[in-house]
Design a protein around this motif. Structure first.
Motif, PDB file in Angstrom:
ATOM      1  N   PHE A   1       0.824  -1.198   0.000  1.00 40.08           N
ATOM      2  CA  PHE A   1       0.000   0.000   0.000  1.00 40.08           C
ATOM      3  C   PHE A   1       0.864   1.256   0.000  1.00 40.08           C
ATOM      4  N   HIS A   2       0.258   2.352  -0.463  1.00 37.95           N
ATOM      5  CA  HIS A   2       0.873   3.669  -0.400  1.00 37.95           C
ATOM      6  C   HIS A   2       1.218   3.988   1.055  1.00 37.95           C
ATOM      7  N   ALA A   3       2.305   4.726   1.272  1.00 41.35           N
ATOM      8  CA  ALA A   3       2.742   5.017   2.635  1.00 41.35           C
ATOM      9  C   ALA A   3       1.673   5.731   3.454  1.00 41.35           C
ATOM     10  N   SER A   4       0.824   6.536   2.796  1.00 44.78           N
ATOM     11  CA  SER A   4      -0.225   7.258   3.518  1.00 44.78           C
ATOM     12  C   SER A   4      -1.313   6.332   4.026  1.00 44.78           C
ATOM     13  N   LEU A   5      -1.342   5.091   3.528  1.00 45.17           N
ATOM     14  CA  LEU A   5      -2.350   4.113   3.939  1.00 45.17           C
ATOM     15  C   LEU A   5      -1.743   2.990   4.772  1.00 45.17           C
ATOM     16  N   ALA A   6      -0.448   3.090   5.057  1.00 47.94           N
ATOM     17  CA  ALA A   6       0.252   1.985   5.716  1.00 47.94           C
ATOM     18  C   ALA A   6      -0.309   1.693   7.101  1.00 47.94           C
ATOM     19  N   GLY A   7      -0.633   2.734   7.870  1.00 46.84           N
ATOM     20  CA  GLY A   7      -1.161   2.509   9.216  1.00 46.84           C
ATOM     21  C   GLY A   7      -2.452   1.720   9.183  1.00 46.84           C
TER      22      GLY A   7
END
Length: 424
Positions: free
Chosen positions: A351-357
């Protein structure tokens, strides 16, 4: 390097990365100790509160119920507020849960406190993994994940013989005051050294293995995570195989040694010590060899595909051997399951880093929901098979046989889905 300086420098420098890792590892050590301590305390809690197998399974599983319940909001909070702020709030809750557990006078009080404890420590792995996704290069990310799990094994190690030795001196209640103090110390370390969070970070250099965050990109939703084919491919394995590993390591290996293999409480605690020491070495080894494996094409999905059948075979042998299966058999099972730990950072990389959490927390929700279901389910099945007339050893074997069938089915599904973790 200060936390403020690290916040704007992209990947962390080696020295800073080590310090940040150690701060997070201290909290995760406490989390793992709390997670596994019920296996060592099971004889004294069973005697003091007159617990049945289903009660013991529910009590141990209560931790994972609280843990799992927090994963979806946790993911959104991590993406929005960052690891440092979120984990400090959560650890404060775990301190309260630890103190409440020490003062419980009934099974319901123990269970409620255990749920609060699980909720409080639920950020102890997801927070660092979310941070590492931005702060570390891919090979270092895999190594950090394995060494965080090595830290967990160290915490589980501390929950065995050290706890068994301390109980005659302090009693089990005072142990949870000590745990609360250790958690507070870890909070102070995290507050001091962990970088703050930028909503839209800019990496210091390009990374071919993951996309650079785009300024103003939408943060994404959990629906995007759940629709991802790679996430779906790994979900059943996370629930049954990885969840089952944790369920066995943190609870059912202990009762098996006591009630099937005929160990004394001290022998059982010693066996748990050996199991967790074995896992500590296993995860340390994974951390050492992961960069080499990545360079030579042994990615996480391939390692899982080879490792899971081995764990299924070991589980089948352990069940068939019955009373002859002691700590060594369960250590082999846990070791053979350890390849599943590589799936967690692999899911994050999909996933994109902005969606990693959100992605990591959703996957963790699956894992710990599985731990709760397997941990409690095995206890329910043991009692059910005993009520149906089976002897105790046969009841354990039958209950674990059901678990074995679930593991086989989840692996068959994994093989049936053609997907990789290329970022989407």
């Amino acid at each position: 390097m200060t936390a403020a300086q690290a916040d704007t420098s992209g990947y962390l420098g080696k020295k800073t990365a080590i310090i940040v890792f150690l701060a997070f590892a201290a909290a995760y050590f406490c989390s793992a100790l709390v997670r596994a301590i019920t296996a060592t305390l099971s004889p004294v809690l069973t005697q003091e509160f007159s617990l049945q197998a289903r009660d013991l399974g529910l009590l141990a599983g209560g931790y994972f119920l609280g843990f799992a319940a927090m994963q979806l909001p946790l993911g959104a909070w991590l993406d929005r507020h960052g690891p440092k702020r979120v984990i400090l709030w959560f650890l404060g809750v775990s301190v309260l849960g630890s103190l409440a557990f020490s003062m419980a006078t009934s099974f319901s009080g123990l269970l409620a406190s255990r749920v609060v404890l699980g909720a409080g420590v639920s950020a102890c792995l997801m927070a660092p993994l979310t941070g590492y996704r931005r702060w570390l290069e891919p090979a270092a990310l895999l190594r950090a994940n394995s060494w965080m799990l090595m830290t967990a094994s160290l915490g589980m190690l501390a929950s065995t013989l050290p706890v068994q030795w301390l109980m005659p001196l302090t009693g089990w209640r005072a142990l949870f005051w000590i745990l609360a103090g250790l958690i507070v110390l870890s909070m102070l370390c995290i507050a001091w050294v962990v970088p703050h969070w930028n909503i839209a970070p800019t990496l210091r250099k390009p990374d071919s293995d993951r996309p650079k965050p785009v300024e103003g990109a939408p943060p994404g939703r959990y629906a995007d995570v759940l629709r991802n084919r790679y996430f779906q491919k790994m979900t059943p394995l996370a629930f049954f195989n990885y969840g089952g590993l944790v369920a066995v390591q943190t609870l059912w290996a202990g009762p098996w040694m006591l009630r099937v293999a005929g160990y004394t409480p001290l022998e059982s605690a010693t066996g748990l010590f050996y199991i967790n020491a074995t896992m500590l070495v296993t995860f340390w080894t994974w951390g050492m060899v992961n960069p080499w494996l990545v360079r030579h094409g042994w990615h996480a999905t391939r390692l899982v595909a080879w490792g899971v059948p081995l764990s299924i075979a070991v589980l089948a042998v352990n069940i068939a051997m019955g009373a002859a299966t002691g700590w060594f058999g369960w250590a082999l099972f846990c070791m053979s399951c350890s390849a599943m730990s590589l799936a967690q950072p692999a899911v994050g990389m999909a996933f994109h880093a902005s969606l990693a959490g959100r992605a990591l927390s959703a996957y963790n929700l699956v894992i710990f929901s599985g731990v709760f279901v397997v941990q409690w389910g095995i206890g329910l099945l043991i009692d059910a098979f005993k009520a149906a007339g089976l002897a105790e050893v046969a009841s354990f074997q039958a209950a674990f046989g059901v678990f074995l069938c679930c593991c086989i089915a989840s692996y068959a599904y994994f093989l049936s889905v053609n997907a990789d973790n290329s970022p989407q």
